[in-house]
Design a protein around this motif. Structure first.
Motif, PDB file in Angstrom:
ATOM      1  N   LEU A  67      23.333  56.790  13.038  1.00 54.67           N
ATOM      2  CA  LEU A  67      24.391  57.348  13.875  1.00 54.67           C
ATOM      3  C   LEU A  67      25.110  56.239  14.624  1.00 54.67           C
ATOM      4  CD1 LEU A  67      25.833  59.630  15.573  1.00 54.67           C
ATOM      5  CD2 LEU A  67      23.838  59.560  17.060  1.00 54.67           C
ATOM      6  N   ILE A  68      26.417  56.261  14.562  1.00 49.63           N
ATOM      7  CA  ILE A  68      27.239  55.385  15.398  1.00 49.63           C
ATOM      8  C   ILE A  68      28.024  56.311  16.321  1.00 49.63           C
ATOM      9  CG2 ILE A  68      29.025  53.625  15.503  1.00 49.63           C
ATOM     10  CD1 ILE A  68      28.095  52.653  12.812  1.00 49.63           C
ATOM     11  N   LYS A  69      27.802  56.113  17.604  1.00 52.64           N
ATOM     12  CA  LYS A  69      28.326  57.004  18.629  1.00 52.64           C
ATOM     13  C   LYS A  69      29.463  56.319  19.393  1.00 52.64           C
ATOM     14  CE  LYS A  69      26.434  59.188  22.790  1.00 52.64           C
ATOM     15  NZ  LYS A  69      25.242  59.513  23.545  1.00 52.64           N
ATOM     16  N   ASP A  70      30.376  57.105  19.904  1.00 50.85           N
ATOM     17  CA  ASP A  70      31.442  56.619  20.787  1.00 50.85           C
ATOM     18  C   ASP A  70      32.347  55.569  20.146  1.00 50.85           C
ATOM     19  OD1 ASP A  70      30.701  58.279  22.920  1.00 50.85           O
ATOM     20  OD2 ASP A  70      29.205  56.840  23.614  1.00 50.85           O
ATOM     21  N   ILE A  71      32.790  55.827  18.939  1.00 50.71           N
ATOM     22  CA  ILE A  71      33.732  54.934  18.260  1.00 50.71           C
ATOM     23  C   ILE A  71      35.127  55.265  18.796  1.00 50.71           C
ATOM     24  CG2 ILE A  71      34.708  54.211  16.059  1.00 50.71           C
ATOM     25  CD1 ILE A  71      32.088  55.406  14.769  1.00 50.71           C
ATOM     26  N   GLU A  72      35.679  54.367  19.590  1.00 51.11           N
ATOM     27  CA  GLU A  72      37.007  54.600  20.147  1.00 51.11           C
ATOM     28  C   GLU A  72      38.059  54.478  19.048  1.00 51.11           C
ATOM     29  OE1 GLU A  72      37.511  51.787  23.291  1.00 51.11           O
ATOM     30  OE2 GLU A  72      36.262  52.941  24.672  1.00 51.11           O
ATOM     31  N   PHE A  73      39.077  55.335  19.132  1.00 53.84           N
ATOM     32  CA  PHE A  73      40.175  55.234  18.180  1.00 53.84           C
ATOM     33  C   PHE A  73      41.465  55.703  18.837  1.00 53.84           C
ATOM     34  CE2 PHE A  73      38.973  59.645  17.666  1.00 53.84           C
ATOM     35  CZ  PHE A  73      40.187  60.293  17.530  1.00 53.84           C
ATOM     36  N   TYR A  74      42.560  55.291  18.223  1.00 50.41           N
ATOM     37  CA  TYR A  74      43.897  55.730  18.597  1.00 50.41           C
ATOM     38  C   TYR A  74      44.581  56.186  17.325  1.00 50.41           C
ATOM     39  CZ  TYR A  74      42.706  52.990  22.664  1.00 50.41           C
ATOM     40  OH  TYR A  74      42.052  52.494  23.762  1.00 50.41           O
ATOM     41  N   SER A  75      45.285  57.291  17.429  1.00 51.93           N
ATOM     42  CA  SER A  75      46.031  57.792  16.286  1.00 51.93           C
ATOM     43  C   SER A  75      47.360  58.321  16.809  1.00 51.93           C
ATOM     44  CB  SER A  75      45.230  58.893  15.578  1.00 51.93           C
ATOM     45  OG  SER A  75      45.829  59.234  14.341  1.00 51.93           O
ATOM     46  N   MET A  76      48.146  58.899  15.891  1.00 44.03           N
ATOM     47  CA  MET A  76      49.405  59.511  16.289  1.00 44.03           C
ATOM     48  C   MET A  76      49.526  60.890  15.657  1.00 44.03           C
ATOM     49  SD  MET A  76      52.443  56.710  16.495  1.00 44.03           S
ATOM     50  CE  MET A  76      52.486  56.411  14.757  1.00 44.03           C
ATOM     51  N   CYS A  77      49.902  61.841  16.487  1.00 42.45           N
ATOM     52  CA  CYS A  77      50.120  63.204  16.047  1.00 42.45           C
ATOM     53  C   CYS A  77      51.257  63.244  15.023  1.00 42.45           C
ATOM     54  CB  CYS A  77      50.447  64.051  17.275  1.00 42.45           C
ATOM     55  SG  CYS A  77      51.281  65.592  16.944  1.00 42.45           S
ATOM     56  N   ARG A  87      37.293  59.543  20.715  1.00 45.28           N
ATOM     57  CA  ARG A  87      36.025  58.937  20.310  1.00 45.28           C
ATOM     58  C   ARG A  87      35.468  59.744  19.140  1.00 45.28           C
ATOM     59  NH1 ARG A  87      33.642  55.546  24.205  1.00 45.28           N
ATOM     60  NH2 ARG A  87      34.775  55.543  26.156  1.00 45.28           N
ATOM     61  N   ALA A  88      34.902  59.017  18.209  1.00 46.71           N
ATOM     62  CA  ALA A  88      34.263  59.658  17.062  1.00 46.71           C
ATOM     63  C   ALA A  88      32.773  59.352  17.087  1.00 46.71           C
ATOM     64  CB  ALA A  88      34.882  59.154  15.759  1.00 46.71           C
ATOM     65  N   HIS A  89      31.997  60.312  16.654  1.00 47.55           N
ATOM     66  CA  HIS A  89      30.551  60.146  16.479  1.00 47.55           C
ATOM     67  C   HIS A  89      30.288  60.446  15.007  1.00 47.55           C
ATOM     68  CE1 HIS A  89      30.675  60.478  20.829  1.00 47.55           C
ATOM     69  NE2 HIS A  89      31.204  61.685  20.706  1.00 47.55           N
ATOM     70  N   VAL A  90      29.708  59.482  14.301  1.00 46.77           N
ATOM     71  CA  VAL A  90      29.528  59.616  12.860  1.00 46.77           C
ATOM     72  C   VAL A  90      28.073  59.337  12.506  1.00 46.77           C
ATOM     73  CG1 VAL A  90      30.266  58.786  10.592  1.00 46.77           C
ATOM     74  CG2 VAL A  90      31.901  58.824  12.492  1.00 46.77           C
ATOM     75  N   MET A 107      36.036  53.024   8.843  1.00 43.73           N
ATOM     76  CA  MET A 107      36.439  54.289   8.214  1.00 43.73           C
ATOM     77  C   MET A 107      37.236  55.141   9.193  1.00 43.73           C
ATOM     78  SD  MET A 107      35.985  55.235   5.141  1.00 43.73           S
ATOM     79  CE  MET A 107      35.838  53.489   5.119  1.00 43.73           C
ATOM     80  N   VAL A 108      36.759  55.193  10.435  1.00 39.85           N
ATOM     81  CA  VAL A 108      37.473  55.943  11.468  1.00 39.85           C
ATOM     82  C   VAL A 108      38.879  55.374  11.627  1.00 39.85           C
ATOM     83  CG1 VAL A 108      37.537  56.523  13.931  1.00 39.85           C
ATOM     84  CG2 VAL A 108      35.358  56.641  12.667  1.00 39.85           C
ATOM     85  N   ASP A 109      38.994  54.057  11.720  1.00 43.31           N
ATOM     86  CA  ASP A 109      40.308  53.425  11.906  1.00 43.31           C
ATOM     87  C   ASP A 109      41.239  53.630  10.713  1.00 43.31           C
ATOM     88  OD1 ASP A 109      39.925  52.515  14.463  1.00 43.31           O
ATOM     89  OD2 ASP A 109      39.375  50.483  13.866  1.00 43.31           O
ATOM     90  N   ILE A 110      40.701  53.553   9.511  1.00 43.90           N
ATOM     91  CA  ILE A 110      41.548  53.725   8.324  1.00 43.90           C
ATOM     92  C   ILE A 110      42.263  55.070   8.375  1.00 43.90           C
ATOM     93  CG2 ILE A 110      41.500  54.161   5.828  1.00 43.90           C
ATOM     94  CD1 ILE A 110      39.398  51.926   5.617  1.00 43.90           C
ATOM     95  N   PHE A 111      41.524  56.112   8.703  1.00 41.45           N
ATOM     96  CA  PHE A 111      42.140  57.440   8.723  1.00 41.45           C
ATOM     97  C   PHE A 111      42.899  57.704  10.025  1.00 41.45           C
ATOM     98  CE2 PHE A 111      38.796  58.076   5.473  1.00 41.45           C
ATOM     99  CZ  PHE A 111      39.635  58.373   4.420  1.00 41.45           C
ATOM    100  N   ALA A 112      42.449  57.115  11.138  1.00 40.23           N
ATOM    101  CA  ALA A 112      43.145  57.302  12.413  1.00 40.23           C
ATOM    102  C   ALA A 112      44.498  56.599  12.403  1.00 40.23           C
ATOM    103  CB  ALA A 112      42.296  56.792  13.573  1.00 40.23           C
ATOM    104  N   LYS A 113      44.604  55.514  11.660  1.00 38.40           N
ATOM    105  CA  LYS A 113      45.858  54.762  11.632  1.00 38.40           C
ATOM    106  C   LYS A 113      46.790  55.299  10.544  1.00 38.40           C
ATOM    107  CE  LYS A 113      44.338  50.742  14.070  1.00 38.40           C
ATOM    108  NZ  LYS A 113      44.461  49.314  14.220  1.00 38.40           N
ATOM    109  N   ARG A 114      46.907  56.609  10.563  1.00 39.47           N
ATOM    110  CA  ARG A 114      47.852  57.353   9.746  1.00 39.47           C
ATOM    111  C   ARG A 114      48.354  58.479  10.636  1.00 39.47           C
ATOM    112  NH1 ARG A 114      44.523  57.963   3.986  1.00 39.47           N
ATOM    113  NH2 ARG A 114      44.101  55.735   3.762  1.00 39.47           N
ATOM    114  N   LEU A 115      49.487  59.047  10.334  1.00 36.94           N
ATOM    115  CA  LEU A 115      49.923  60.215  11.093  1.00 36.94           C
ATOM    116  C   LEU A 115      48.912  61.321  10.826  1.00 36.94           C
ATOM    117  CD1 LEU A 115      53.772  60.122  10.460  1.00 36.94           C
ATOM    118  CD2 LEU A 115      52.449  59.053  12.304  1.00 36.94           C
ATOM    119  N   GLN A 116      48.451  61.984  11.889  1.00 38.10           N
ATOM    120  CA  GLN A 116      47.294  62.851  11.735  1.00 38.10           C
ATOM    121  C   GLN A 116      47.368  64.129  12.547  1.00 38.10           C
ATOM    122  OE1 GLN A 116      44.985  63.016   9.770  1.00 38.10           O
ATOM    123  NE2 GLN A 116      44.185  61.038   9.189  1.00 38.10           N
TER     124      GLN A 116
END
Length: 191
Positions: A67-77, A87-90, A107-116
């Motif tokens: 488990l990796i907890k509290d993965i900070e991310f930024y994305s755009m609606c 934050r993502a917990h995976v 992995m979190v960043d790859i998908f977060a750095k897309r319009l979402q």
């Protein structure tokens, strides 16, 4: 270079439409800055999650939760082009293979750095890990604030949205409970 020029011209037009003077000192370089910012914030479109995960797969006898907890991310609606901050917990349960730990936040960043939308982001992370690592189970929980709800529209500051995607053993109540107990436990110390 032509695409960058088109993007910058569109930003300049947008600024003019809202009534700004694009020749004033503070805005002269804004179209170029916005282009660079959008390039960085959407770099996930140019990254292959399958390739990233496959580059760091290792055989293992471990069959306990990773488990990796509290993965900070930024994305755009994708609806308003406004920030999503979260934050993502995976987690996953290996079945003969583990992946290098840094690949999970990547992995979190790859998908977060897309319009979402958050629901889709959660599913995409779980599906990529499930497809490539083929674990006994995958769990992804995302908690995020959406500026499209806070800065406009309903104006509900500090509201958070939680989404989850569970696969395999995480659908069983005992494994699910263990996962949620861990992600909801307070952090005692930061290392």
């Amino acid at each position: 270079m032509k695409r960058q020029e088109e993007f910058e011209a569109a930003v300049k037009t947008m600024l003019e439409i809202i009534g700004e003077n694009t020749k004033r000192e503070g805005l002269v370089k804004t179209p170029k800055r916005v282009f660079k910012a959008f390039r960085d914030m959407t770099e996930g479109y140019h990254m292959d999650p399958v390739k990233v995960l496959n580059e760091a797969l290792f055989e293992t006898d471990n069959n306990q939760m990773v488990l990796i907890k509290d993965i900070e991310f930024y994305s755009m609606c994708e609806h308003h082009l406004l920030p999503i901050i979260g934050r993502a917990h995976v987690a996953y349960i290996p079945d003969g293979k583990v992946v290098g730990l840094s690949k999970i936040p990547r992995m979190v960043d790859i998908f977060a750095k897309r319009l979402q939308i958050q629901e889709q982001l959660t599913e995409q992370i779980a599906d990529a890990i499930n497809e490539v690592i083929a674990p006994k189970g995958v769990a992804v929980v995302i908690q995020a604030r959406h500026m499209c709800m806070e800065m406009r529209g309903v104006g509900k500051t500090h509201s958070a949205t939680t989404t989850s995607a569970l696969r395999g053993l995480f659908l069983k109540s005992d494994t699910r409970k263990e996962f949620f107990d861990i992600i909801n436990s307070p952090v005692v110390a930061r290392y």
